[in-house]
Design a protein around this motif. Structure first.
Motif, PDB file in Angstrom:
ATOM      1  N   GLY A   1       0.820  -1.062   0.104  1.00 49.00           N
ATOM      2  CA  GLY A   1      -0.066  -0.036  -0.015  1.00 49.00           C
ATOM      3  C   GLY A   1       0.731   1.252   0.150  1.00 49.00           C
ATOM      4  O   GLY A   1       0.562   2.411  -0.569  1.00 49.00           O
ATOM      5  N   ALA A   2       1.999   1.237   0.634  1.00 50.63           N
ATOM      6  CA  ALA A   2       2.891   2.371   0.755  1.00 50.63           C
ATOM      7  C   ALA A   2       3.703   2.664  -0.533  1.00 50.63           C
ATOM      8  O   ALA A   2       4.047   3.585  -0.899  1.00 50.63           O
ATOM      9  N   ILE A   3       3.886   1.548  -1.421  1.00 46.28           N
ATOM     10  CA  ILE A   3       4.676   1.763  -2.698  1.00 46.28           C
ATOM     11  C   ILE A   3       3.858   1.875  -4.136  1.00 46.28           C
ATOM     12  O   ILE A   3       4.517   2.285  -5.063  1.00 46.28           O
ATOM     13  N   LEU A   4       2.531   1.258  -3.816  1.00 40.89           N
ATOM     14  CA  LEU A   4       2.114   1.237  -5.217  1.00 40.89           C
ATOM     15  C   LEU A   4       1.056   2.435  -5.428  1.00 40.89           C
ATOM     16  O   LEU A   4       0.582   3.149  -4.396  1.00 40.89           O
ATOM     17  N   PRO A   5       0.639   3.032  -6.689  1.00 42.42           N
ATOM     18  CA  PRO A   5      -0.192   4.150  -6.852  1.00 42.42           C
ATOM     19  C   PRO A   5      -1.492   4.056  -5.794  1.00 42.42           C
ATOM     20  O   PRO A   5      -2.049   2.969  -5.776  1.00 42.42           O
ATOM     21  N   ASP A   6      -2.003   5.014  -5.680  1.00 39.82           N
ATOM     22  CA  ASP A   6      -3.034   5.368  -4.775  1.00 39.82           C
ATOM     23  C   ASP A   6      -4.541   5.320  -5.727  1.00 39.82           C
ATOM     24  O   ASP A   6      -5.160   6.382  -5.933  1.00 39.82           O
ATOM     25  N   VAL A   7      -4.841   4.129  -6.052  1.00 39.07           N
ATOM     26  CA  VAL A   7      -6.091   4.156  -6.903  1.00 39.07           C
ATOM     27  C   VAL A   7      -6.894   2.912  -6.642  1.00 39.07           C
ATOM     28  O   VAL A   7      -6.482   1.997  -6.075  1.00 39.07           O
ATOM     29  N   ALA A   8      -8.094   3.144  -7.130  1.00 39.65           N
ATOM     30  CA  ALA A   8      -9.239   2.029  -6.428  1.00 39.65           C
ATOM     31  C   ALA A   8      -8.781   0.618  -6.887  1.00 39.65           C
ATOM     32  O   ALA A   8      -8.982  -0.339  -5.742  1.00 39.65           O
ATOM     33  N   ALA A   9      -8.532   0.392  -8.040  1.00 42.48           N
ATOM     34  CA  ALA A   9      -8.239  -1.156  -8.618  1.00 42.48           C
ATOM     35  C   ALA A   9      -7.075  -1.675  -7.635  1.00 42.48           C
ATOM     36  O   ALA A   9      -6.990  -2.814  -7.257  1.00 42.48           O
ATOM     37  N   ILE A  10      -5.898  -0.761  -7.593  1.00 43.37           N
ATOM     38  CA  ILE A  10      -4.835  -1.401  -6.938  1.00 43.37           C
ATOM     39  C   ILE A  10      -4.969  -1.581  -5.212  1.00 43.37           C
ATOM     40  O   ILE A  10      -4.654  -2.557  -4.722  1.00 43.37           O
ATOM     41  N   LYS A  11      -5.879  -0.393  -4.697  1.00 46.98           N
ATOM     42  CA  LYS A  11      -6.278  -0.726  -3.093  1.00 46.98           C
ATOM     43  C   LYS A  11      -7.190  -1.999  -3.121  1.00 46.98           C
ATOM     44  O   LYS A  11      -7.136  -2.820  -2.025  1.00 46.98           O
ATOM     45  N   PHE A  12      -8.061  -2.256  -4.003  1.00 49.13           N
ATOM     46  CA  PHE A  12      -8.822  -3.281  -3.965  1.00 49.13           C
ATOM     47  C   PHE A  12      -7.957  -4.654  -4.081  1.00 49.13           C
ATOM     48  O   PHE A  12      -8.155  -5.420  -3.165  1.00 49.13           O
ATOM     49  N   GLY A  13      -6.999  -4.704  -5.254  1.00 51.43           N
ATOM     50  CA  GLY A  13      -6.279  -5.898  -5.302  1.00 51.43           C
ATOM     51  C   GLY A  13      -5.305  -6.270  -4.210  1.00 51.43           C
ATOM     52  O   GLY A  13      -4.892  -7.324  -3.516  1.00 51.43           O
ATOM     53  N   ILE A  14      -4.888  -4.980  -3.515  1.00 47.36           N
ATOM     54  CA  ILE A  14      -3.800  -5.429  -2.049  1.00 47.36           C
ATOM     55  C   ILE A  14      -4.659  -6.066  -1.130  1.00 47.36           C
ATOM     56  O   ILE A  14      -4.256  -6.545  -0.482  1.00 47.36           O
ATOM     57  N   ALA A  15      -5.795  -5.562  -1.002  1.00 44.92           N
ATOM     58  CA  ALA A  15      -6.595  -5.702   0.235  1.00 44.92           C
ATOM     59  C   ALA A  15      -7.160  -7.364  -0.123  1.00 44.92           C
ATOM     60  O   ALA A  15      -7.264  -8.123   0.822  1.00 44.92           O
ATOM     61  N   ALA A  16      -7.376  -7.621  -1.435  1.00 44.47           N
ATOM     62  CA  ALA A  16      -7.719  -9.211  -1.789  1.00 44.47           C
ATOM     63  C   ALA A  16      -6.673 -10.164  -1.429  1.00 44.47           C
ATOM     64  O   ALA A  16      -6.825 -10.853  -0.997  1.00 44.47           O
ATOM     65  N   LEU A  17      -5.570  -9.468  -1.826  1.00 47.81           N
ATOM     66  CA  LEU A  17      -4.263 -10.333  -1.660  1.00 47.81           C
ATOM     67  C   LEU A  17      -4.105 -10.624  -0.153  1.00 47.81           C
ATOM     68  O   LEU A  17      -3.659 -11.922   0.142  1.00 47.81           O
ATOM     69  N   ALA A  18      -4.229  -9.573   0.877  1.00 49.74           N
ATOM     70  CA  ALA A  18      -4.060  -9.733   2.175  1.00 49.74           C
ATOM     71  C   ALA A  18      -4.974 -10.509   2.730  1.00 49.74           C
ATOM     72  O   ALA A  18      -4.799 -11.472   3.502  1.00 49.74           O
ATOM     73  N   GLY A  19      -6.409 -10.419   2.232  1.00 48.34           N
ATOM     74  CA  GLY A  19      -7.242 -11.371   2.981  1.00 48.34           C
ATOM     75  C   GLY A  19      -7.020 -12.804   2.407  1.00 48.34           C
ATOM     76  O   GLY A  19      -7.212 -13.814   3.225  1.00 48.34           O
ATOM     77  N   ALA A  20      -6.584 -12.919   1.041  1.00 49.06           N
ATOM     78  CA  ALA A  20      -6.329 -14.540   0.790  1.00 49.06           C
ATOM     79  C   ALA A  20      -5.227 -15.151   1.617  1.00 49.06           C
ATOM     80  O   ALA A  20      -5.128 -16.301   1.848  1.00 49.06           O
ATOM     81  N   TRP A  21      -4.043 -14.305   1.916  1.00 45.90           N
ATOM     82  CA  TRP A  21      -3.029 -14.628   2.444  1.00 45.90           C
ATOM     83  C   TRP A  21      -3.510 -14.983   3.819  1.00 45.90           C
ATOM     84  O   TRP A  21      -3.375 -16.154   4.656  1.00 45.90           O
ATOM     85  N   ALA A  22      -4.306 -14.131   4.865  1.00 48.80           N
ATOM     86  CA  ALA A  22      -4.850 -14.373   5.937  1.00 48.80           C
ATOM     87  C   ALA A  22      -5.668 -15.517   6.252  1.00 48.80           C
ATOM     88  O   ALA A  22      -5.391 -16.530   7.163  1.00 48.80           O
ATOM     89  N   PHE A  23      -6.493 -15.980   5.320  1.00 47.20           N
ATOM     90  CA  PHE A  23      -7.458 -16.940   5.290  1.00 47.20           C
ATOM     91  C   PHE A  23      -7.166 -18.067   4.448  1.00 47.20           C
ATOM     92  O   PHE A  23      -7.899 -19.102   4.537  1.00 47.20           O
ATOM     93  N   GLY A  24      -6.132 -18.129   3.673  1.00 40.44           N
ATOM     94  CA  GLY A  24      -5.794 -19.108   2.919  1.00 40.44           C
ATOM     95  C   GLY A  24      -4.187 -19.518   2.842  1.00 40.44           C
ATOM     96  O   GLY A  24      -4.048 -20.690   3.196  1.00 40.44           O
ATOM     97  N   GLY A  25      -3.594 -18.540   2.501  1.00 41.65           N
ATOM     98  CA  GLY A  25      -1.938 -18.861   2.414  1.00 41.65           C
ATOM     99  C   GLY A  25      -1.461 -19.186   3.900  1.00 41.65           C
ATOM    100  O   GLY A  25      -0.851 -20.096   3.638  1.00 41.65           O
ATOM    101  N   ALA A  26      -1.491 -18.271   4.737  1.00 41.08           N
ATOM    102  CA  ALA A  26      -0.953 -18.502   6.053  1.00 41.08           C
ATOM    103  C   ALA A  26      -1.337 -20.005   6.620  1.00 41.08           C
ATOM    104  O   ALA A  26      -0.528 -20.746   7.133  1.00 41.08           O
ATOM    105  N   PRO A  27      -2.827 -20.239   6.534  1.00 38.19           N
ATOM    106  CA  PRO A  27      -3.166 -21.586   6.921  1.00 38.19           C
ATOM    107  C   PRO A  27      -2.515 -22.629   6.373  1.00 38.19           C
ATOM    108  O   PRO A  27      -2.338 -23.810   7.130  1.00 38.19           O
ATOM    109  N   LEU A  28      -2.088 -22.475   5.095  1.00 36.42           N
ATOM    110  CA  LEU A  28      -1.704 -23.735   4.424  1.00 36.42           C
ATOM    111  C   LEU A  28      -0.153 -23.861   4.829  1.00 36.42           C
ATOM    112  O   LEU A  28       0.372 -24.937   4.828  1.00 36.42           O
ATOM    113  N   ILE A  29       0.598 -22.757   4.892  1.00 38.46           N
ATOM    114  CA  ILE A  29       1.930 -22.668   5.480  1.00 38.46           C
ATOM    115  C   ILE A  29       1.924 -23.376   6.919  1.00 38.46           C
ATOM    116  O   ILE A  29       2.719 -24.205   7.262  1.00 38.46           O
TER     117      ILE A  29
END
Length: 322
Positions: free
Chosen positions: A274-302
């Motif tokens: 969020g600090a290094i990528l442009p402040d636009v809606a599509a990117i903010k949405f993508g970053i949030a989706a990636l964080a959610g996928a990590w928290a509820f999918g990626g981290a549990p798999l690890i």
């Protein structure tokens, strides 16, 4: 007594230490707490309840933002409801305007003058959903008293800090209570057909995402972030459910390692990108989706790879309100 009189009555108590206290309290009703604590419930307490907490809270945040924008069109600012925040139309204190405010102080980052519309209070609404659901799943009188006190103090903090009218807070509490009751009732329908509610929520979120990018004027992208987290979290949870179960309850040492690994990923994705990528809606949405996928999918798999599957047999978890 008018609402402004009530705000000023609270602010007759204005003291630097009390302002610091309420600044900390008001943070307990803000997004940083939800983003950090909700995954901890998922990883350490209950995957099912952690996922449900995420859905209820983040969709509440999204709905509150929609209500605020609607209130700006429907409320004439002549009372008793106001769309404009009190500090913008009256001479009231805020922590930023306090003569003792130090921009370099530790709490300065949490001391804000909100720019969104006033009604209803998002802190009051979402804190009731968040702390209320935690009290329901913990099912102890101590948890329920703690949740009641937290929700009450968060609401009072919004008035004391000049960010909301009293009716904003009352409206937020009422909407939050209705949202919590309705959400728990809906999610409990998933007992008969596991996974159904998750699939429905994902479908609804996908449709909302399409509308978001074409129609949503939200300049702060708060709704984009909320929908992104829900979508990414839902996809991650679906992946985790298909691949197997990770050890939710574990010895303290493993719990600490899970927390460190999981939160490190959330911070790197949500804050770092969020600090290094442009402040636009599509990117903010993508970053949030990636964080959610990590928290509820990626981290549990690890967690599953490191410490194996959760093979312990337990009695089914009770559903709140069931």
């Amino acid at each position: 007594m008018t609402q402004l009189d009530l705000i000023r009555a609270f602010q007759t108590l204005w003291q630097p230490w009390l302002t610091s206290f309420f600044t900390i309290v008001t943070t307990l009703g803000g997004p940083i707490v939800y983003i950090l604590i909700t995954p901890l419930v998922f990883w350490l307490v209950s995957a099912r309840h952690g996922y449900r907490l995420m859905v209820l809270v983040l969709l509440s945040v999204w709905f509150n933002s929609v209500l605020k924008d609607a209130s700006a069109q429907l409320i004439a600012d002549t009372g008793p409801l106001y769309a404009t925040r009190p500090y913008l139309v009256a001479d009231v204190h805020t922590c930023v305007r306090d003569p003792a405010f130090d921009p370099a102080a530790l709490l300065a980052a949490f001391c804000k003058e909100e720019e969104s519309f006033a009604f209803p209070s998002g802190h009051a609404q979402t804190s009731l959903v968040f702390w209320g659901y935690l009290a329901l799943i913990l099912m102890t009188w101590r948890a329920r008293i703690a949740a009641f006190v937290a929700v009450l103090l968060i609401g009072v903090s919004r008035i004391y800090l000049g960010q909301h009218w009293p009716l904003d807070v009352l409206g937020g509490w009422l909407i939050g209570a209705a949202w919590l009751a309705g959400g728990v009732s809906l999610l409990n329908q998933d007992e008969a057909r596991p996974g159904l509610i998750n699939r429905v929520l994902l479908a609804i979120t996908l449709l909302a995402v399409l509308l978001l990018f074409w129609l949503d004027p939200d300049p702060t992208f708060n709704r984009a972030r909320s929908l992104g987290l829900v979508l990414g979290g839902g996809l991650g949870y679906a992946l985790q459910q298909r691949s197997g179960s990770f050890p939710v309850r574990a010895p303290l040492g493993i719990q600490i390692k899970k927390t460190a690994i999981g939160l490190l990923g959330v911070v790197l994705i949500y804050v770092g990108l969020g600090a290094i990528l442009p402040d636009v809606a599509a990117i903010k949405f993508g970053i949030a989706a990636l964080a959610g996928a990590w928290a509820f999918g990626g981290a549990p798999l690890i967690f599953e790879r490191l410490w194996g599957r959760d093979t312990a047999r337990r009695a089914p978890e009770a559903s709140p309100g069931a």
